[in-house]
Design an enzyme around this catalytic site. Structure first.
Site, PDB file in Angstrom:
ATOM      1  N   LYS A  84      -6.520   2.030  -5.535  1.00 46.10           N
ATOM      2  CA  LYS A  84      -5.936   3.278  -6.015  1.00 46.10           C
ATOM      3  C   LYS A  84      -6.240   3.494  -7.495  1.00 46.10           C
ATOM      4  O   LYS A  84      -6.234   2.543  -8.286  1.00 46.10           O
ATOM      5  CB  LYS A  84      -4.424   3.249  -5.766  1.00 46.10           C
ATOM      6  CG  LYS A  84      -3.687   4.549  -6.040  1.00 46.10           C
ATOM      7  CD  LYS A  84      -2.224   4.402  -5.640  1.00 46.10           C
ATOM      8  CE  LYS A  84      -1.403   5.644  -5.949  1.00 46.10           C
ATOM      9  NZ  LYS A  84       0.004   5.494  -5.526  1.00 46.10           N
ATOM     10  N   SER A 153       1.846   9.025  -2.899  1.00 43.92           N
ATOM     11  CA  SER A 153       0.783   9.311  -3.848  1.00 43.92           C
ATOM     12  C   SER A 153      -0.517   8.552  -3.557  1.00 43.92           C
ATOM     13  O   SER A 153      -1.554   8.829  -4.152  1.00 43.92           O
ATOM     14  CB  SER A 153       1.270   8.958  -5.256  1.00 43.92           C
ATOM     15  OG  SER A 153       1.621   7.585  -5.350  1.00 43.92           O
ATOM     16  N   SER A 177       5.259   5.957  -1.238  1.00 44.80           N
ATOM     17  CA  SER A 177       3.839   6.281  -1.425  1.00 44.80           C
ATOM     18  C   SER A 177       2.852   5.385  -0.695  1.00 44.80           C
ATOM     19  O   SER A 177       1.646   5.610  -0.779  1.00 44.80           O
ATOM     20  CB  SER A 177       3.505   6.281  -2.918  1.00 44.80           C
ATOM     21  OG  SER A 177       4.220   7.293  -3.588  1.00 44.80           O
TER      22      SER A 177
END
Length: 445
Positions: A84, A153, A177
């Protein structure tokens, strides 16, 4: 090796390691096939923020040299992992999904990235995150549900695994998330007990809540990737966090048939009817091993408490990041920082105090059950791209710091994934993953 080009994107992490170690496929040819597939898939789904075959090829050279030197193959040898874009990497930029951080290039890897490399994984790409790992959606599409959000996210991490672009990916969770995008994209997601994985080198949003998690195609892959990055740091209490044998425990047969507890949670009435019906069917299917237990309505208090802690800490941590960019950020981010600045010290300390008690409040259930079964989300992935979906089905468990797994076990009649969330006792992650693997096998027969 022509077969590798056909099935490369279908391999799980441990399947790949086995084939590479046996010599059934070549690392170089596998990587070339995956690079071709990734480039095509990313043009469609936009899961990667940064992707450069040159960086991958350098890593392949190092792995091949180590293998030729006679070193024992590390546990994730040759496994492509997307990381990420709020996690520092020394080769790829790390830009937080934030226009104000464009061009940011860290000097060194986050500790967890260093440990992935040490385990033989290929840092394949940086996967897209929502702005500052908060709510404003990114451009990533859901590979499983056309026209629907992939969640957030950790949008790119979930989508990359769902699209076959990587067999595993790393995300982070401050509320929902990891578990929510795993549910929306129909992949396996794992959020460990809080503190098992170091947050060093990860964008600090809420230090009390931030947790690193893993996406993969199989429960065993979750265990293997998480095991590689757990430990080697001091946790929040100042104690040294040691490694865990997650994979070994996960792959064991349970000593007794697991007992599951089903909880509708106080948020049940907010769920989509199609998800309610799917969980009713699951409860009927597992009536020999799953018992419905009602949670006390007070567990819903975790929702405002998490909001208080998260917004206060995100105000403190992210305000300097936004100010360094000239104060330019999305309306949602600016509103968050404003709300966080208004949280009183008394409210913050009260909510923090409840965090330390929250996990213990569920101990009585884990004295009788191996895992709590709850929905991973309010329903299938919402249509449209104005939102990443509501994380509320994760909030209680994130606030308590308990380990959670999202399993792609249910779906609507037209094939939209609905995740089943299993929650385990604090620091009993191996047992949770073992129970999850057992449940997948049970329902696949």
């Amino acid at each position: 090796m022509s077969e590798a080009k056909q099935f490369c994107h279908e391999l799980g992490a441990l399947q790949l390691v086995r084939l590479l170690s046996e010599g059934s496929i070549s690392l170089r040819e596998y990587v070339e096939a995956m690079q071709a597939y990734s480039a095509t898939a990313d043009a469609q789904f936009k899961a990667f923020a940064h992707y450069d075959p040159a960086f991958i090829n350098l890593q392949v050279q190092r792995l091949e040299a180590a293998r030729q030197s006679g070193y024992a193959l590390p546990p994730l040898f040759g496994v492509p992992v997307a990381v990420k874009d709020n996690i520092d990497t020394e080769d790829y930029p790390t830009e937080y999904g934030f226009e104000g951080a464009r061009g940011r290039t860290p000097r060194e890897d986050a500790l967890l990235v260093h440990k992935l490399r040490e385990a033989g994984a290929l840092i394949w790409a940086k996967s897209r995150t929502t702005e500052l790992a908060y709510l404003t959606p990114t451009v990533t599409l859901n590979p499983r549900v056309s026209g629907a959000t992939p969640g957030g996210s950790s949008s790119g991490s979930a989508a990359a695994v769902a699209a076959g672009m990587v067999p595993a990916a790393i995300g982070t969770q401050t509320n929902g998330s990891v578990i929510r995008p795993a549910s929306f994209c129909g992949v396996f997601g794992y959020k460990p007990t809080r503190g098992l994985i170091s947050n060093s080198g990860v964008l600090r949003c809420s230090q009390s809540l931030d947790q690193v998690g893993v996406f993969a195609r199989h429960v065993q892959d979750l265990a293997a990737v998480a095991e590689a990055v757990i430990g080697g740091h001091y946790n929040e209490s100042g104690a040294l966090q040691f490694p865990l044998n997650l994979r070994q425990v996960c792959e064991q047969e349970p000593p007794l048939p697991p007992k599951l507890m089903f909880a509708r949670t106080p948020m049940w009435d907010r769920m989509a009817p199609v998800s309610q019906a799917a969980f009713e069917e699951l409860l009927s299917e597992l009536n020999d091993c799953m018992t419905e237990v009602e949670l006390h309505p007070s567990v819903a208090n975790a929702v405002p408490w998490l909001k208080t802690v998260m917004e206060a800490e995100m105000h403190t941590n992210l305000t300097p990041v936004v100010q360094a960019a000239g104060g330019q950020a999305s309306p949602a981010a600016l509103a968050l920082l404003e709300r966080g600045g208004k949280v009183s010290a008394a409210d913050y300390l009260t909510a923090k105090d409840r965090m330390s008690l929250a996990a213990g409040g569920f101990d009585e259930f884990f004295d009788h059950f191996d895992a709590i079964v709850v929905p991973a989300s309010l329903g299938p992935a919402p249509t449209g791209f104005d939102s990443t979906g509501d994380p509320i089905m994760c909030t209680v468990w994130t606030f308590a710091g308990l380990p959670c797994v999202s399993l792609p076990l249910l779906q609507t009649e037209d094939g939209q994934p609905i995740g089943v969330q299993l929650v385990g006792r604090l620091h009993d992650d191996g047992r949770l993953l073992r129970t999850a693997r057992w449940l997948v096998q049970r329902l696949s027969h």
